[in-house]
Structures are given as C-alpha cells and as structure tokens.
Design an enzyme around this catalytic site. Structure first.
Site, short mmCIF file in Angstrom:
data_model
loop_
_atom_site.label_atom_id
_atom_site.label_comp_id
_atom_site.label_asym_id
_atom_site.label_seq_id
_atom_site.Cartn_x
_atom_site.Cartn_y
_atom_site.Cartn_z
N GLU A 209 -12.57 -1.19 2.92
CA GLU A 209 -11.55 -0.91 1.94
C GLU A 209 -11.47 -2.07 0.93
OE1 GLU A 209 -7.76 1.36 2.85
OE2 GLU A 209 -7.02 -0.70 2.64
N CYS B 238 0.80 -1.23 0.00
CA CYS B 238 0.00 0.00 0.00
C CYS B 238 0.83 1.28 0.00
CB CYS B 238 -0.97 0.00 1.17
SG CYS B 238 -2.20 -1.31 1.04
N HIS C 91 -13.65 8.60 -7.45
CA HIS C 91 -12.73 8.77 -8.57
C HIS C 91 -11.73 9.90 -8.31
CE1 HIS C 91 -15.55 6.06 -10.48
NE2 HIS C 91 -14.59 5.78 -11.35
#
Length: 157
Positions: free
Chosen positions: A141, A50, A94
């Site tokens: 997530e 990550c 987005h």
C-alpha cells in the site's frame, strides 16, 4: 575478466538444440511478476487518517508456481500480464476501490485476498497441464507497508 565477444553462431532449434532438450527438468518452479496501480479509497469504522478519501500507488507481486512445459516455461510472463490487465487491474487502476470492489472495507488485507481469488480463478480457466497455482500475492500500500496472502493459508479455510 573475460573479454567481450559476440557469439560465433546463433543456436537454432532442431539443428543445434533438439526440442526434447528444451525442458531441462521436471521440478516445480515459482515465477513472479510485479504490477503497480493507482487507486483511491477510504476505510470504514477506522479512526485515523485513512477514514478520509485518499489515494495510493499500490504495488502487487504475484507468485505462481507450476511445472515446466516442453519449452521449459511454467507460464509466459505475457500471459500473467494479460490476466492482470483483463481480470484484475480493470477493477483497481484509477478507481475508487470502495465502489469497484465487492462490499468490503478496502484494507490492504481484504484487497490482497480479492486479488488472490481473481488470479486463482483465471489460472483455472487457462487449463494448463503445468499444474499452475497461486503461491502468494503481496500488496504494497506504501513502499514500506504490505499485506500478503499465501496458498497454504488460503487452503486452511
């Protein structure tokens, strides 16, 4: 098993049901609405996958409690959707979260608190008489990993 039937008469307000009968109780009730959004981020000070730029399809579940109004509603689901669209989603969907959110490491734990705060602020602006409050926000997530914040934890701070 009961046989399928169509109602004989559609119930009409002020004829078949009185307005004062619409509110069945005076209890606090929790209503919940779910939303999804797609966003990119990366983590700072983290040694793992990550740390690289990547994306998720997040799922947020908002839990709001309050007392029913004269119609028997705590808050209209469409009002929750409007809050989400106008106050929260615009900074998430987005987007590159490291850029659109306040300065923070964009962990699920940080983002879920930010969503809670934005939702709480929006409910205060509604000025409803239903004593609306955010009870929880859960942010997935991934399909199996989420962070959650609850009102009682936020009020301890």
């Amino acid at each position: 098993m009961d046989e399928f039937r169509i109602v004989d008469k559609l119930q009409r307000i002020d004829e078949d049901i009185k307005r004062n009968e619409l509110k069945y109780h005076s209890k606090r009730v929790l209503v919940s609405k779910e939303f999804t959004f797609d966003a990119a981020h990366h983590l700072h000070n983290y040694e793992g996958k990550c740390k690289n730029l990547h994306g998720h399809t997040y799922r947020a579940i908002l839990g709001i409690s309050g007392y029913t109004d004269e119609r028997g509603l705590v808050i209209d689901f469409s009002d929750i959707k409007e809050i989400w669209k106008q106050k929260i989603e615009i900074d998430l969907d987005h987007r590159y979260l490291n850029e659109t959110l306040p300065s923070m490491n964009t962990t699920a734990e940080n983002i879920v608190v930010w969503i809670y705060e934005k939702l709480s602020q929006a409910l205060l602006q509604l000025q409803e008489a239903n004593d609306l409050r955010v009870e929880f926000v859960r942010l997935y997530e991934t399909p199996t990993s989420y962070a959650e914040v609850r009102r009682e934890w936020m009020n301890l701070e």
